[in-house]
Design a protein around this motif. Structure first.
Motif, PDB file in Angstrom:
ATOM      1  N   ALA A 120       0.830  -1.214   0.000  1.00  0.00           N
ATOM      2  CA  ALA A 120       0.000   0.000   0.000  1.00  0.00           C
ATOM      3  C   ALA A 120       0.862   1.261   0.000  1.00  0.00           C
ATOM      4  CB  ALA A 120      -0.937  -0.004   1.206  1.00  0.00           C
ATOM      5  N   ARG A 121       1.949   1.245   0.771  1.00  0.00           N
ATOM      6  CA  ARG A 121       2.841   2.426   0.805  1.00  0.00           C
ATOM      7  C   ARG A 121       3.496   2.660  -0.550  1.00  0.00           C
ATOM      8  NH1 ARG A 121       5.001   0.041   5.613  1.00  0.00           N
ATOM      9  NH2 ARG A 121       6.996  -0.218   4.537  1.00  0.00           N
ATOM     10  N   VAL A 122       3.927   1.583  -1.184  1.00  0.00           N
ATOM     11  CA  VAL A 122       4.627   1.712  -2.466  1.00  0.00           C
ATOM     12  C   VAL A 122       3.658   2.111  -3.579  1.00  0.00           C
ATOM     13  CG1 VAL A 122       6.048   0.481  -4.137  1.00  0.00           C
ATOM     14  CG2 VAL A 122       6.437   0.143  -1.724  1.00  0.00           C
ATOM     15  N   VAL A 123       2.435   1.589  -3.524  1.00  0.00           N
ATOM     16  CA  VAL A 123       1.419   1.984  -4.503  1.00  0.00           C
ATOM     17  C   VAL A 123       1.062   3.456  -4.309  1.00  0.00           C
ATOM     18  CG1 VAL A 123      -0.999   1.668  -5.166  1.00  0.00           C
ATOM     19  CG2 VAL A 123       0.485  -0.311  -4.880  1.00  0.00           C
ATOM     20  N   GLU A 124       0.975   3.893  -3.059  1.00  0.00           N
ATOM     21  CA  GLU A 124       0.657   5.295  -2.773  1.00  0.00           C
ATOM     22  C   GLU A 124       1.720   6.233  -3.328  1.00  0.00           C
ATOM     23  OE1 GLU A 124       0.333   8.103   1.150  1.00  0.00           O
ATOM     24  OE2 GLU A 124      -0.504   6.094   1.269  1.00  0.00           O
ATOM     25  N   ARG A 125       2.951   5.809  -3.333  1.00  0.00           N
ATOM     26  CA  ARG A 125       4.045   6.621  -3.887  1.00  0.00           C
ATOM     27  C   ARG A 125       4.121   6.522  -5.410  1.00  0.00           C
ATOM     28  NH1 ARG A 125       9.224   7.211  -0.342  1.00  0.00           N
ATOM     29  NH2 ARG A 125       8.285   7.507   1.692  1.00  0.00           N
ATOM     30  N   ALA A 126       3.251   5.742  -6.012  1.00  0.00           N
ATOM     31  CA  ALA A 126       3.163   5.570  -7.474  1.00  0.00           C
ATOM     32  C   ALA A 126       4.374   4.869  -8.059  1.00  0.00           C
ATOM     33  CB  ALA A 126       2.926   6.905  -8.169  1.00  0.00           C
ATOM     34  N   ALA A 127       5.046   4.042  -7.253  1.00  0.00           N
ATOM     35  CA  ALA A 127       6.186   3.286  -7.766  1.00  0.00           C
ATOM     36  C   ALA A 127       5.728   2.036  -8.495  1.00  0.00           C
ATOM     37  CB  ALA A 127       7.121   2.913  -6.626  1.00  0.00           C
ATOM     38  N   VAL A 128       4.687   1.386  -7.970  1.00  0.00           N
ATOM     39  CA  VAL A 128       4.147   0.188  -8.603  1.00  0.00           C
ATOM     40  C   VAL A 128       2.632   0.297  -8.642  1.00  0.00           C
ATOM     41  CG1 VAL A 128       6.063  -1.294  -7.852  1.00  0.00           C
ATOM     42  CG2 VAL A 128       4.004  -1.146  -6.451  1.00  0.00           C
ATOM     43  N   GLU A 129       2.037  -0.562  -9.438  1.00  0.00           N
ATOM     44  CA  GLU A 129       0.581  -0.630  -9.485  1.00  0.00           C
ATOM     45  C   GLU A 129       0.172  -2.097  -9.484  1.00  0.00           C
ATOM     46  OE1 GLU A 129       0.226   0.004 -14.304  1.00  0.00           O
ATOM     47  OE2 GLU A 129      -0.229   1.658 -12.966  1.00  0.00           O
ATOM     48  N   VAL A 130      -0.992  -2.345  -8.939  1.00  0.00           N
ATOM     49  CA  VAL A 130      -1.514  -3.701  -8.896  1.00  0.00           C
ATOM     50  C   VAL A 130      -2.505  -3.847 -10.045  1.00  0.00           C
ATOM     51  CG1 VAL A 130      -2.736  -5.404  -7.515  1.00  0.00           C
ATOM     52  CG2 VAL A 130      -1.215  -3.766  -6.396  1.00  0.00           C
ATOM     53  N   THR A 131      -2.247  -4.814 -10.901  1.00  0.00           N
ATOM     54  CA  THR A 131      -3.101  -5.097 -12.054  1.00  0.00           C
ATOM     55  C   THR A 131      -3.693  -6.494 -11.875  1.00  0.00           C
ATOM     56  OG1 THR A 131      -1.307  -6.038 -13.354  1.00  0.00           O
ATOM     57  CG2 THR A 131      -1.646  -3.661 -13.541  1.00  0.00           C
ATOM     58  N   PRO A 132      -4.656  -6.882 -12.705  1.00  0.00           N
ATOM     59  CA  PRO A 132      -5.225  -8.227 -12.577  1.00  0.00           C
ATOM     60  C   PRO A 132      -4.192  -9.354 -12.705  1.00  0.00           C
ATOM     61  CG  PRO A 132      -6.623  -6.876 -13.963  1.00  0.00           C
ATOM     62  CD  PRO A 132      -5.385  -6.078 -13.686  1.00  0.00           C
ATOM     63  N   ASP A 133      -3.110  -9.125 -13.453  1.00  0.00           N
ATOM     64  CA  ASP A 133      -2.112 -10.185 -13.602  1.00  0.00           C
ATOM     65  C   ASP A 133      -0.966 -10.095 -12.602  1.00  0.00           C
ATOM     66  OD1 ASP A 133      -1.194  -7.890 -14.878  1.00  0.00           O
ATOM     67  OD2 ASP A 133      -0.039  -8.998 -16.364  1.00  0.00           O
ATOM     68  N   GLY A 134      -0.982  -9.117 -11.698  1.00  0.00           N
ATOM     69  CA  GLY A 134       0.043  -9.022 -10.663  1.00  0.00           C
ATOM     70  C   GLY A 134       0.510  -7.597 -10.435  1.00  0.00           C
ATOM     71  N   ILE A 135       1.640  -7.489  -9.792  1.00  0.00           N
ATOM     72  CA  ILE A 135       2.228  -6.182  -9.475  1.00  0.00           C
ATOM     73  C   ILE A 135       3.174  -5.814 -10.598  1.00  0.00           C
ATOM     74  CG2 ILE A 135       3.543  -4.855  -7.785  1.00  0.00           C
ATOM     75  CD1 ILE A 135       2.850  -7.072  -5.732  1.00  0.00           C
ATOM     76  N   ARG A 136       3.034  -4.602 -11.088  1.00  0.00           N
ATOM     77  CA  ARG A 136       3.886  -4.085 -12.167  1.00  0.00           C
ATOM     78  C   ARG A 136       4.436  -2.721 -11.763  1.00  0.00           C
ATOM     79  NH1 ARG A 136       3.706  -6.036 -17.133  1.00  0.00           N
ATOM     80  NH2 ARG A 136       2.253  -7.676 -17.620  1.00  0.00           N
ATOM     81  N   VAL A 137       5.514  -2.348 -12.412  1.00  0.00           N
ATOM     82  CA  VAL A 137       6.048  -1.000 -12.238  1.00  0.00           C
ATOM     83  C   VAL A 137       5.094  -0.045 -12.930  1.00  0.00           C
ATOM     84  CG1 VAL A 137       7.953   0.540 -12.821  1.00  0.00           C
ATOM     85  CG2 VAL A 137       8.427  -1.786 -12.082  1.00  0.00           C
ATOM     86  N   SER A 138       4.726   1.011 -12.245  1.00  0.00           N
ATOM     87  CA  SER A 138       3.833   1.993 -12.857  1.00  0.00           C
ATOM     88  C   SER A 138       4.633   2.865 -13.820  1.00  0.00           C
ATOM     89  CB  SER A 138       3.157   2.849 -11.788  1.00  0.00           C
ATOM     90  OG  SER A 138       4.124   3.584 -11.073  1.00  0.00           O
ATOM     91  N   THR A 139       3.940   3.715 -14.527  1.00  0.00           N
ATOM     92  CA  THR A 139       4.610   4.612 -15.461  1.00  0.00           C
ATOM     93  C   THR A 139       5.429   5.621 -14.674  1.00  0.00           C
ATOM     94  OG1 THR A 139       2.754   4.385 -16.957  1.00  0.00           O
ATOM     95  CG2 THR A 139       4.250   6.219 -17.348  1.00  0.00           C
TER      96      THR A 139
END
Length: 114
Positions: free
Chosen positions: A77-96
């Motif tokens: 949750a902390r890393v997603v909040e910082r926009a470093a990664v995103e959770v997609t249906p197929d798993g965790i990916r690096v966000s843009t």
């Protein structure tokens, strides 16, 4: 004296324009590779794991990092909040990530307009 501000007046005007161009803009939150330095060790380990093996399921990432589900959920949750990664249906990916490249001495490149 005439209304012409002269060379130094024109330079001052260009510097003022450049400082207004560099004003902060309302940009969407984005992560950059240099932002990795601001992460704590666990956050950085998660982002680096995702970089190496994306997409990765949350379960697999938690197992590799040796974290329980609750601890991993909070970390994710902390890393997603910082926009470093995103959770997609197929798993965790690096966000843009944003890649901002500025040429050094932007003022000097504008001197040719004077």
């Amino acid at each position: 004296m005439s209304g012409d501000p002269g060379l130094f007046g024109r330079i001052r005007d260009r510097v003022d324009e450049a400082s207004q161009d560099d004003a902060p803009r309302d940009e969407p939150t984005a992560f950059s590779p240099t932002d990795l330095l601001a992460l704590d060790d666990d956050e950085r380990a998660l982002v680096q794991l995702v970089l190496r093996s994306q997409p990765i399921t949350p379960e697999a990432a938690a197992q590799v990092l040796g974290l329980e589900a609750d601890a991993f959920g909070a970390l994710l949750a902390r890393v997603v909040e910082r926009a470093a990664v995103e959770v997609t249906p197929d798993g965790i990916r690096v966000s843009t990530w944003r890649h901002r490249r500025r040429t050094p001495g932007g003022i000097w490149s504008r001197l040719s307009d004077l």
